[in-house]
Design a protein around this motif. Structure first.
Motif, PDB file in Angstrom:
ATOM      1  N   ASN A 170     -32.605  -0.184 -27.204  1.00 45.63           N
ATOM      2  CA  ASN A 170     -33.051   0.555 -26.024  1.00 45.63           C
ATOM      3  C   ASN A 170     -31.901   0.509 -25.016  1.00 45.63           C
ATOM      4  O   ASN A 170     -31.638  -0.518 -24.411  1.00 45.63           O
ATOM      5  N   LEU A 171     -31.200   1.588 -24.908  1.00 45.94           N
ATOM      6  CA  LEU A 171     -30.011   1.646 -24.070  1.00 45.94           C
ATOM      7  C   LEU A 171     -30.334   2.365 -22.779  1.00 45.94           C
ATOM      8  O   LEU A 171     -30.808   3.501 -22.786  1.00 45.94           O
ATOM      9  N   ASN A 172     -30.105   1.691 -21.668  1.00 44.79           N
ATOM     10  CA  ASN A 172     -30.246   2.313 -20.343  1.00 44.79           C
ATOM     11  C   ASN A 172     -28.856   2.453 -19.756  1.00 44.79           C
ATOM     12  O   ASN A 172     -28.111   1.485 -19.667  1.00 44.79           O
ATOM     13  N   ILE A 173     -28.532   3.644 -19.385  1.00 41.59           N
ATOM     14  CA  ILE A 173     -27.233   3.897 -18.762  1.00 41.59           C
ATOM     15  C   ILE A 173     -27.470   3.992 -17.257  1.00 41.59           C
ATOM     16  O   ILE A 173     -28.220   4.838 -16.792  1.00 41.59           O
ATOM     17  N   THR A 174     -26.855   3.093 -16.566  1.00 35.60           N
ATOM     18  CA  THR A 174     -27.014   3.054 -15.112  1.00 35.60           C
ATOM     19  C   THR A 174     -25.799   3.728 -14.490  1.00 35.60           C
ATOM     20  O   THR A 174     -24.656   3.383 -14.779  1.00 35.60           O
ATOM     21  N   GLU A 175     -26.097   4.685 -13.646  1.00 37.35           N
ATOM     22  CA  GLU A 175     -25.021   5.383 -12.933  1.00 37.35           C
ATOM     23  C   GLU A 175     -24.422   4.442 -11.882  1.00 37.35           C
ATOM     24  O   GLU A 175     -25.122   3.589 -11.339  1.00 37.35           O
TER      25      GLU A 175
END
Length: 175
Positions: free
Chosen positions: A8-13
């Motif tokens: 589960n990959l969350n890309i945070t800006e």
């Protein structure tokens, strides 16, 4: 053997923020572990303590210089000048440190010239029937008069007028 990994990959800006700051000359502005002392626009990349991701700060820094103001003032003896709750009554040059509107150091240089009252004496003669104009007044009779007036610098001036009115001389001629 086969294995299945679920990611589960969350890309945070990156977090962007913009700052406008003002400091006095000689002071420094610190963001993170970086110090800034000059006017300019800076981009600072930091690591967020919450997300461990980049945080980008746009800094617009203004450095306010020491303000110097020179005042050349003439006053009459007995008058005074008030600057920053200080009263000045004597001739001289005074250096008065203040805080500017930006709360930075400023300096007022006061060159104060105190003008003493002037005293003069006029010895005048006029003919009977004539008049003499002194200090805004006309004089037609003999006497010693003290005239209070203002000098060219609008300070007190006292004139002592010694006026002699010569009588008309009449000569009879028999022919």
């Amino acid at each position: 053997c086969d294995s299945i990994v679920t990611l589960n990959l969350n890309i945070t800006e990156p977090i962007f923020s913009s700052l406008k700051a003002q400091i006095c000359k000689g002071d420094k502005y610190t963001i993170g572990n970086k110090e800034f002392t000059q006017n300019g626009n800076y981009t600072i990349t930091l690591t967020s303590s919450v997300t461990k991701c980049d945080s980008i700060v746009q800094l617009e820094l203004t450095v306010v210089d020491t303000l110097k103001t020179t005042l050349d003032i003439k006053i009459c003896e007995g008058d005074s000048v008030i600057i920053s709750n200080s009263v000045f009554k004597n001739s001289g040059t005074y250096y008065i440190p203040l805080k500017s509107a930006a709360q930075c150091d400023s300096l007022v240089i006061l060159n104060l010239n105190v003008i003493a009252p002037t005293f003069s004496t006029l010895n005048e003669k006029i003919c009977d029937g004539d008049s003499l104009f002194v200090g805004g007044q006309y004089f037609k009779r003999s006497g010693i008069f003290t005239i209070k007036t203002k000098s060219s610098e609008l300070c007190d001036s006292t004139i002592t007028l010694n006026l002699i009115v010569n009588e008309q001389k009449q000569t009879n001629i028999d022919t």
